[in-house]
Write a protein that holds these residues in place. Structure first.
Motif, PDB file in Angstrom:
ATOM      1  N   TYR A 131      24.223 -36.884  20.053  1.00 60.88           N
ATOM      2  CA  TYR A 131      24.763 -36.054  21.121  1.00 60.88           C
ATOM      3  C   TYR A 131      25.464 -34.817  20.566  1.00 60.88           C
ATOM      4  CZ  TYR A 131      23.991 -40.275  23.878  1.00 60.88           C
ATOM      5  OH  TYR A 131      23.418 -41.366  24.479  1.00 60.88           O
ATOM      6  N   VAL A 132      25.428 -33.749  21.337  1.00 58.03           N
ATOM      7  CA  VAL A 132      26.136 -32.514  21.010  1.00 58.03           C
ATOM      8  C   VAL A 132      27.095 -32.202  22.151  1.00 58.03           C
ATOM      9  CG1 VAL A 132      24.222 -31.620  19.642  1.00 58.03           C
ATOM     10  CG2 VAL A 132      24.357 -31.060  22.072  1.00 58.03           C
ATOM     11  N   ALA A 133      28.007 -31.286  21.903  1.00 57.30           N
ATOM     12  CA  ALA A 133      28.933 -30.873  22.957  1.00 57.30           C
ATOM     13  C   ALA A 133      28.150 -30.229  24.096  1.00 57.30           C
ATOM     14  CB  ALA A 133      29.963 -29.902  22.396  1.00 57.30           C
ATOM     15  N   ALA A 134      28.643 -30.426  25.305  1.00 54.34           N
ATOM     16  CA  ALA A 134      27.967 -29.862  26.472  1.00 54.34           C
ATOM     17  C   ALA A 134      27.846 -28.350  26.322  1.00 54.34           C
ATOM     18  CB  ALA A 134      28.742 -30.195  27.741  1.00 54.34           C
ATOM     19  N   PRO A 135      26.634 -27.807  26.391  1.00 54.75           N
ATOM     20  CA  PRO A 135      26.445 -26.373  26.177  1.00 54.75           C
ATOM     21  C   PRO A 135      26.954 -25.545  27.358  1.00 54.75           C
ATOM     22  CG  PRO A 135      24.381 -27.386  26.836  1.00 54.75           C
ATOM     23  CD  PRO A 135      25.371 -28.514  26.684  1.00 54.75           C
ATOM     24  N   ALA A 136      27.163 -24.291  27.090  1.00 58.46           N
ATOM     25  CA  ALA A 136      27.541 -23.369  28.165  1.00 58.46           C
ATOM     26  C   ALA A 136      26.383 -23.254  29.150  1.00 58.46           C
ATOM     27  CB  ALA A 136      27.891 -22.005  27.591  1.00 58.46           C
ATOM     28  N   PRO A 137      26.680 -22.932  30.401  1.00 55.81           N
ATOM     29  CA  PRO A 137      25.606 -22.849  31.414  1.00 55.81           C
ATOM     30  C   PRO A 137      24.477 -21.902  31.028  1.00 55.81           C
ATOM     31  CG  PRO A 137      27.755 -22.803  32.457  1.00 55.81           C
ATOM     32  CD  PRO A 137      28.014 -22.712  30.986  1.00 55.81           C
ATOM     33  N   ALA A 138      24.803 -20.828  30.316  1.00 55.80           N
ATOM     34  CA  ALA A 138      23.773 -19.851  29.966  1.00 55.80           C
ATOM     35  C   ALA A 138      23.103 -20.150  28.635  1.00 55.80           C
ATOM     36  CB  ALA A 138      24.385 -18.451  29.929  1.00 55.80           C
ATOM     37  N   ALA A 139      23.540 -21.207  27.942  1.00 56.70           N
ATOM     38  CA  ALA A 139      22.982 -21.517  26.627  1.00 56.70           C
ATOM     39  C   ALA A 139      21.557 -22.028  26.750  1.00 56.70           C
ATOM     40  CB  ALA A 139      23.853 -22.547  25.928  1.00 56.70           C
ATOM     41  N   PRO A 169      20.437 -32.074  28.211  1.00 59.59           N
ATOM     42  CA  PRO A 169      20.887 -30.951  27.382  1.00 59.59           C
ATOM     43  C   PRO A 169      21.868 -31.330  26.281  1.00 59.59           C
ATOM     44  CG  PRO A 169      21.930 -30.876  29.546  1.00 59.59           C
ATOM     45  CD  PRO A 169      20.886 -31.943  29.612  1.00 59.59           C
ATOM     46  N   VAL A 170      22.460 -32.529  26.329  1.00 59.87           N
ATOM     47  CA  VAL A 170      23.434 -32.899  25.294  1.00 59.87           C
ATOM     48  C   VAL A 170      22.813 -33.780  24.209  1.00 59.87           C
ATOM     49  CG1 VAL A 170      25.358 -32.731  26.901  1.00 59.87           C
ATOM     50  CG2 VAL A 170      24.227 -34.932  26.579  1.00 59.87           C
ATOM     51  N   ARG A 171      21.511 -34.000  24.274  1.00 59.79           N
ATOM     52  CA  ARG A 171      20.856 -34.798  23.242  1.00 59.79           C
ATOM     53  C   ARG A 171      20.336 -33.909  22.128  1.00 59.79           C
ATOM     54  NH1 ARG A 171      19.472 -40.232  24.098  1.00 59.79           N
ATOM     55  NH2 ARG A 171      18.863 -40.046  21.916  1.00 59.79           N
ATOM     56  N   THR A 172      20.400 -34.418  20.904  1.00 61.60           N
ATOM     57  CA  THR A 172      19.854 -33.700  19.760  1.00 61.60           C
ATOM     58  C   THR A 172      18.336 -33.823  19.752  1.00 61.60           C
ATOM     59  OG1 THR A 172      20.163 -35.697  18.421  1.00 61.60           O
ATOM     60  CG2 THR A 172      21.900 -34.014  18.328  1.00 61.60           C
ATOM     61  N   VAL A 173      17.702 -32.974  18.962  1.00 58.86           N
ATOM     62  CA  VAL A 173      16.251 -33.041  18.777  1.00 58.86           C
ATOM     63  C   VAL A 173      15.988 -33.888  17.536  1.00 58.86           C
ATOM     64  CG1 VAL A 173      14.146 -31.722  18.373  1.00 58.86           C
ATOM     65  CG2 VAL A 173      15.940 -30.795  19.845  1.00 58.86           C
ATOM     66  N   GLU A 174      15.023 -34.798  17.638  1.00 63.01           N
ATOM     67  CA  GLU A 174      14.740 -35.736  16.554  1.00 63.01           C
ATOM     68  C   GLU A 174      13.426 -35.379  15.877  1.00 63.01           C
ATOM     69  OE1 GLU A 174      14.866 -39.609  18.286  1.00 63.01           O
ATOM     70  OE2 GLU A 174      16.814 -39.269  19.247  1.00 63.01           O
ATOM     71  N   PHE A 175      13.481 -35.284  14.552  1.00 55.90           N
ATOM     72  CA  PHE A 175      12.297 -34.975  13.760  1.00 55.90           C
ATOM     73  C   PHE A 175      11.964 -36.168  12.874  1.00 55.90           C
ATOM     74  CE2 PHE A 175      13.956 -30.832  14.869  1.00 55.90           C
ATOM     75  CZ  PHE A 175      12.807 -30.100  15.155  1.00 55.90           C
ATOM     76  N   SER A 176      10.741 -36.664  13.001  1.00 47.91           N
ATOM     77  CA  SER A 176      10.278 -37.762  12.160  1.00 47.91           C
ATOM     78  C   SER A 176       9.654 -37.197  10.895  1.00 47.91           C
ATOM     79  CB  SER A 176       9.253 -38.615  12.902  1.00 47.91           C
ATOM     80  OG  SER A 176       9.858 -39.297  13.965  1.00 47.91           O
ATOM     81  N   LEU A 177       9.987 -37.811   9.788  1.00 49.14           N
ATOM     82  CA  LEU A 177       9.480 -37.367   8.494  1.00 49.14           C
ATOM     83  C   LEU A 177       8.656 -38.475   7.854  1.00 49.14           C
ATOM     84  CD1 LEU A 177      12.769 -35.779   7.073  1.00 49.14           C
ATOM     85  CD2 LEU A 177      11.088 -34.756   8.614  1.00 49.14           C
ATOM     86  N   ALA A 178       7.839 -38.083   6.908  1.00 46.73           N
ATOM     87  CA  ALA A 178       7.026 -39.047   6.160  1.00 46.73           C
ATOM     88  C   ALA A 178       7.148 -38.744   4.688  1.00 46.73           C
ATOM     89  CB  ALA A 178       5.560 -38.971   6.591  1.00 46.73           C
TER      90      ALA A 178
END
Length: 430
Positions: free
Chosen positions: A46-54, A84-93
């Protein structure tokens, strides 16, 4: 007849009791795996809640951040939540385990979590969909279940800052899962757990036969625990009364658990439902480049373009999980979860041409064959996640009780032996 069932109940319990206790204990730990993982490491998810215009940064920018964090990493997939408060997840190999480039446990894959949502896009569960992917397990071991995927890197979608990394094999949950599935004994351990689970089904059945009261008065006694009685009587009540209340749930958990122990059980699901077990091979991209220098050769879509295409096809979902193509002919697999999905892995999927973005194949959850849907239900039922928190709490309580039954049962048996010896001694003295 009761003596016959009591002997079956006793001897099967003595043979499999230790394994059953370990499986129930580890199952209790794994019930809230996702919730515990997110509570221990909230910054990953999770990340901090973004600004409305973010607005989120382009995925290419986030991928550059991942490559800077792990220069040798190969990104195999990306998972983007609509929250909007979730991070993006990248899978690696095959990536190094740290930013300094030291290789550690190369190829270790953080899984979807035994009893939770997938940790990354490449770990989208194939449970219930049949085919080879469904049975891939720890370290690629057939039929193993969880584990065996590369690290997952979490990135803040607004700042491109790496917020954490998950290596599933380095977590306590991987150890619990290894014990739960195979007592860390590989194929032999899996076989032992599977056989013990079959014994447990007979133990539950014979236990219900032994519990069955002869009179209405006895029925009342076997439905209540007498907390004020002596310890022997209390131990008897804990085993008999609580065993009755937990029997149905334990039977369901044990029965569904056979799907991870025996391949014949999985084949039986598809045979009974008259459904093909093997999934069709993923479609190939139609346009394939000859060489990079060929004039007019098609150019592969960017991840951003593939995500835009995915949003067009499924605008209202919980997340988009893109599995990137492995070679020049592979397609892009996009898995999406609808807000009203039956369970967490009831995803829709679409395959896109990696050059044109054209839909090569599309399948909703409802379009899966009956065998795939039945098999897919096994995991949420087995983990207690089928109805969310209420069923998870029930699963936790039942697993804890399942852990205690071999203990209270052993005490019952020892007390009965002592009582029998005292009777024999009295007869000899007489």
């Amino acid at each position: 007849m009761n003596i016959f069932f009591r002997n079956i109940h006793l001897y099967l319990s003595l043979v499999s009791g230790l394994v059953i206790a370990v499986v129930c204990f580890t199952g209790a730990v794994l019930v809230f795996e996702k919730e515990l993982e997110q509570a221990w490491h909230p910054e990953r998810y999770y990340v901090a809640a973004p600004a409305p215009a973010a607005t989120p940064l382009p995925l290419a920018r986030l991928m550059d951040a991942v490559r800077a964090y792990k220069p040798d990493a190969k990104i195999t997939g990306v998972k983007v939540y609509t929250d909007p408060v979730r991070t993006v997840e990248f899978s690696l190999a095959g990536a190094p385990s740290g930013p300094n480039g030291d290789r550690k446990r190369e190829g270790a894959r953080p899984a979807e979590g035994a009893h939770g949502e997938s940790a990354g896009p490449a770990s989208q569960s194939q449970e219930g969909q049949g085919g080879k992917k469904e049975r891939s397990g720890k370290g690629g071991e057939k039929g193993g279940g969880e584990g065996g995927r590369g690290p997952v890197v979490f990135v803040n979608p607004y700042t491109a800052a790496v917020t954490g990394e998950l290596n599933y094999r380095e977590t306590i949950f991987f150890t619990m899962m290894a014990l739960h599935r195979g007592m860390v004994g590989g194929e032999i351990g899996k076989l032992i757990v599977g056989i013990s689970t079959v014994m447990f089904l007979f133990i539950i059945g014979t236990g219900l036969v032994l519990w069955w009261p002869a009179t209405r008065k006895a029925l009342k006694q076997r439905l209540r625990v007498k907390w004020g009685s002596g310890w022997k009587r209390l131990n008897h009540n804990l085993h008999i009364v609580l065993g009755f209340y937990a029997a149905l749930f334990l039977f369901v958990f044990a029965f569904t658990g056979l799907a991870w122990s025996f391949e014949w059980f999985n084949k039986g699901i598809y045979a009974v439902t008259n459904s093909p077990m093997q999934r069709p091979e993923p479609p190939v991209s139609v346009a394939t480049p000859a060489t990079p220098a060929t004039p007019g050769a098609p150019v592969a879509l960017s991840v951003e373009a593939a995500m835009v295409r995915a949003r067009q096809l499924a605008p209202n979902v919980v997340y988009y999980a893109l599995q990137l193509p492995k070679d020049a002919t592979s397609s892009i697999r996009v898995a999406t979860l609808r807000p009203d999905a039956t369970y967490e892995n009831a995803t829709d999927e679409v395959y896109l041409d990696q050059y044109s973005g054209q839909v090569l194949r599309q399948q909703t959850y409802e379009q899966r064959n009956l065998g795939q849907r039945v098999r897919g239900m096994f995991k949420p039922v087995h983990t207690g996640a089928i109805f969310g928190w209420p069923s998870k709490i029930i699963s936790l309580v039942v697993c804890v009780l399942g852990f205690t039954f071999p203990i209270t049962g052993t005490i019952l048996w020892l007390n009965r032996l002592r009582k029998q010896r005292r009777k024999e001694q009295q007869l000899v003295a007489a």
